[in-house]
Design a protein around this motif. Structure first.
Motif, PDB file in Angstrom:
ATOM      1  N   ALA A  82       0.834  -1.204   0.000  1.00  0.00           N
ATOM      2  CA  ALA A  82       0.000   0.000   0.000  1.00  0.00           C
ATOM      3  C   ALA A  82       0.867   1.251   0.000  1.00  0.00           C
ATOM      4  O   ALA A  82       0.664   2.166  -0.810  1.00  0.00           O
ATOM      5  N   GLN A  86       1.915   3.627  -3.535  1.00  0.00           N
ATOM      6  CA  GLN A  86       1.492   5.035  -3.516  1.00  0.00           C
ATOM      7  C   GLN A  86       2.719   5.942  -3.610  1.00  0.00           C
ATOM      8  O   GLN A  86       2.697   6.946  -4.342  1.00  0.00           O
ATOM      9  N   LEU A  90       3.406   8.722  -6.606  1.00  0.00           N
ATOM     10  CA  LEU A  90       3.582  10.155  -6.372  1.00  0.00           C
ATOM     11  C   LEU A  90       4.967  10.604  -6.814  1.00  0.00           C
ATOM     12  O   LEU A  90       5.128  11.691  -7.380  1.00  0.00           O
ATOM     13  N   ASP A 139       6.993  14.363  -1.337  1.00  0.00           N
ATOM     14  CA  ASP A 139       6.543  15.612  -0.715  1.00  0.00           C
ATOM     15  C   ASP A 139       5.321  15.357   0.149  1.00  0.00           C
ATOM     16  O   ASP A 139       4.268  15.976  -0.017  1.00  0.00           O
ATOM     17  N   ASN A 140       5.460  14.403   1.070  1.00  0.00           N
ATOM     18  CA  ASN A 140       4.319  14.008   1.905  1.00  0.00           C
ATOM     19  C   ASN A 140       4.838  13.459   3.236  1.00  0.00           C
ATOM     20  O   ASN A 140       5.252  12.316   3.336  1.00  0.00           O
ATOM     21  N   TYR A 142       3.293  12.616   6.066  1.00  0.00           N
ATOM     22  CA  TYR A 142       2.574  11.480   6.637  1.00  0.00           C
ATOM     23  C   TYR A 142       3.040  10.177   6.002  1.00  0.00           C
ATOM     24  O   TYR A 142       3.313   9.188   6.676  1.00  0.00           O
ATOM     25  N   LEU A 143       3.135  10.186   4.677  1.00  0.00           N
ATOM     26  CA  LEU A 143       3.536   8.977   3.964  1.00  0.00           C
ATOM     27  C   LEU A 143       4.972   8.596   4.296  1.00  0.00           C
ATOM     28  O   LEU A 143       5.276   7.415   4.532  1.00  0.00           O
TER      29      LEU A 143
ATOM     30  N   ALA B  51       4.455  11.302  18.427  1.00  0.00           N
ATOM     31  CA  ALA B  51       4.519  10.148  17.532  1.00  0.00           C
ATOM     32  C   ALA B  51       3.298  10.126  16.611  1.00  0.00           C
ATOM     33  O   ALA B  51       3.398   9.748  15.445  1.00  0.00           O
ATOM     34  N   ASP B  71      -2.343  22.012   2.229  1.00  0.00           N
ATOM     35  CA  ASP B  71      -1.297  21.074   1.827  1.00  0.00           C
ATOM     36  C   ASP B  71      -1.264  19.848   2.742  1.00  0.00           C
ATOM     37  O   ASP B  71      -1.099  18.726   2.274  1.00  0.00           O
ATOM     38  N   SER B  72      -1.447  20.057   4.042  1.00  0.00           N
ATOM     39  CA  SER B  72      -1.425  18.902   4.946  1.00  0.00           C
ATOM     40  C   SER B  72      -2.642  18.009   4.714  1.00  0.00           C
ATOM     41  O   SER B  72      -2.570  16.788   4.857  1.00  0.00           O
ATOM     42  N   ARG B  74      -4.055  17.602   1.752  1.00  0.00           N
ATOM     43  CA  ARG B  74      -3.668  16.876   0.531  1.00  0.00           C
ATOM     44  C   ARG B  74      -2.783  15.678   0.896  1.00  0.00           C
ATOM     45  O   ARG B  74      -3.047  14.546   0.471  1.00  0.00           O
ATOM     46  N   GLN B  75      -1.767  15.905   1.727  1.00  0.00           N
ATOM     47  CA  GLN B  75      -0.871  14.826   2.144  1.00  0.00           C
ATOM     48  C   GLN B  75      -1.640  13.732   2.883  1.00  0.00           C
ATOM     49  O   GLN B  75      -1.424  12.539   2.659  1.00  0.00           O
ATOM     50  N   LEU B  76      -2.531  14.158   3.775  1.00  0.00           N
ATOM     51  CA  LEU B  76      -3.304  13.205   4.567  1.00  0.00           C
ATOM     52  C   LEU B  76      -4.143  12.303   3.661  1.00  0.00           C
ATOM     53  O   LEU B  76      -4.197  11.081   3.861  1.00  0.00           O
ATOM     54  N   GLU B  78      -3.594  11.587   0.510  1.00  0.00           N
ATOM     55  CA  GLU B  78      -2.736  10.690  -0.281  1.00  0.00           C
ATOM     56  C   GLU B  78      -2.401   9.443   0.527  1.00  0.00           C
ATOM     57  O   GLU B  78      -2.386   8.327  -0.007  1.00  0.00           O
ATOM     58  N   LEU B  79      -2.101   9.641   1.821  1.00  0.00           N
ATOM     59  CA  LEU B  79      -1.870   8.468   2.672  1.00  0.00           C
ATOM     60  C   LEU B  79      -3.165   7.688   2.832  1.00  0.00           C
ATOM     61  O   LEU B  79      -3.168   6.454   2.784  1.00  0.00           O
ATOM     62  N   ARG B  81      -5.665   7.343   0.827  1.00  0.00           N
ATOM     63  CA  ARG B  81      -5.995   6.527  -0.342  1.00  0.00           C
ATOM     64  C   ARG B  81      -5.199   5.238  -0.332  1.00  0.00           C
ATOM     65  O   ARG B  81      -5.724   4.150  -0.588  1.00  0.00           O
ATOM     66  N   LEU B  83      -3.900   3.604   2.206  1.00  0.00           N
ATOM     67  CA  LEU B  83      -4.293   2.678   3.276  1.00  0.00           C
ATOM     68  C   LEU B  83      -5.708   2.138   3.069  1.00  0.00           C
ATOM     69  O   LEU B  83      -5.942   0.932   3.230  1.00  0.00           O
ATOM     70  N   HIS B 153      -6.341  12.046  12.669  1.00  0.00           N
ATOM     71  CA  HIS B 153      -6.160  13.274  11.900  1.00  0.00           C
ATOM     72  C   HIS B 153      -7.411  13.617  11.098  1.00  0.00           C
ATOM     73  O   HIS B 153      -7.780  14.784  10.964  1.00  0.00           O
TER      74      HIS B 153
END
Lengths: 231, 231
Positions: A82, A86, A90, A139-140, A142-143, B51, B71-72, B74-76, B78-79, B81, B83, B153
């Motif tokens: 997963a 991803q 990206l 550029d992420n 969290y990931l 953490a 932006d955060s 967007r990042q969230l 992407e993760l 999707r 998972l 989040h």
DNA sequence: TCGCGCTACTGTGTATACATAGACGGAGAG
DNA sequence: CTCTCCGTCTATGTATACACAGTAGCGCGA
């Protein structure tokens, strides 16, 4: 550097290096004394290891190093697919082509490194640089955080699997394909190449794990027999 | 329950509920006094929040509640999707069809709940039960852990977005499609339906966020003007 | 008046002392 | 001989005291 960071790094490294094997109980006073810190920073280190999933509270017996089983490897690789698919998707979208072109050139020459045992570390370092380039491109945050935690577990499994030259040569080709696809911005090819790479890596890891289980079982059996004979 | 757990739960709930807004500095003695615990368990709570990514060390200024930006988000997502698509794929493979058939029936009747404000909570609870059924079906501790952290989040973002009835009705249809696909064991349909659902949820979240930013900027401007007038 | 430096203070990091809960061992009864 | 209950003891959870670093504010000098 803080004492809690040193304690965390020391324990984490020992766990992924199999010096602390699954099932080992980590008592606070014992580990604090061994690592030369007080209980306060050690507890912080243990809390982080618990969050990482390298340590877990076993009912009534305190904290134990978590197990690595065929099933946990399966779970790990399902998460890995997963996250890494991803990530390469990206990365292929957002990459600087020059960075991945340069890495692709290095992977083309990687068979030389794999052939010479003294350069084996250089190959692993090359793979680490590919990971870093992908992290940089996605550029992420969290990931990337999720990937970093994942890699900790993967190192532990890899130390068990003991890569051989044949598997490493295969993996170099797979990495080259992924790197080229990212450089070309080919999202779907990068994802498929990653899927294939992870499928083969899982087969390899599970095979190695089964061998280890079998070996361990045999040596345990032998020990038990010897103990019985002695008593 | 341990004091560190209470402190963690209290702070986490306040952060995701926007009582502790992004940028708020969390000083140890201050928070310890406020929550009625000593610094030791409070530090443990802050370490866990760090953490989780709800809190971060800002250079020299101690720990601050992390920001939520376009932006955060967007990042969230992407993760998310990565998972959730993997989760529904695995759930569609391993599910007990009866569980998801039952959930599908409830989603068919969900428009009634959404229509009545007093039953709004019941709809959110239904979505939570779908999540729990998926978690249960995937049979993967690593993936479920990652999902749980992600959801923390997402709740914070959702509290900002303030779902309206129109969006909730849309989402109920999307959830129904996903649930049916899982019940039918249709892996690719479940994945595509999830992709679509997340795409729409992201549009909604970003739209709401932009509105909030604009509102905040305006109120800030107003406050500044008032202060200038007063001085 | 502006800039540099010093001092005091606040806040984090670490050590340690104390409270308490749970586990293990022993002793007694059935 | 075994099971149960009680006591002790060990390990964790919490509080607090101390050390030190970073910062802000003030004063002095140019």
């Amino acid at each position: 550097m803080r004492a809690s960071d040193r304690a965390y790094a020391a324990l984490r490294d020992e766990i992924i290096d199999w010096q602390l094997t699954p099932g080992t109980v980590l008592a606070e006073v014992e580990q604090a004394a061994r690592l030369g810190v007080s209980r306060t920073p050690l507890r912080e280190a243990l809390a982080r290891l618990t969050a990482d999933g390298l340590v877990a509270t076993q009912a009534g017996r305190g904290l134990m190093v978590t197990d690595v089983s065929a099933d946990s490897i399966r779970q790990l690789f399902e998460l890995r697919r997963a996250l890494e698919e991803q990530a390469v998707r990206l990365a292929a979208t957002r990459r600087d082509p020059a960075v991945f072109d340069a890495l692709a050139l290095e992977f083309e020459r990687a068979s030389t490194l794999i052939g010479r045992p003294e350069d084996r570390a250089a190959y692993y370092e090359l793979v680490a640089r590919l990971d870093a380039a992908i992290d940089d491109s996605v550029d992420n945050g969290y990931l990337v955080s999720a990937l970093e935690n994942l890699r900790t577990h993967l190192v532990r499994v890899r130390r068990l699997a003991k890569d051989n030259a044949a598997r490493l040569l295969e993996s170099a080709v797979e990495h080259l394909t992924i790197t080229r696809a990212i450089a070309d911005g080919d999202v779907e090819l990068a994802a498929s190449a990653t899927h294939l790479h992870l499928h083969r890596a899982l087969q390899h890891a599970l095979g190695a794990h089964d061998l280890t289980i079998a070996t361990t079982a045999m040596s345990h059996h032998g020990t038990t027999t010897l103990e019985r004979t002695a008593s």
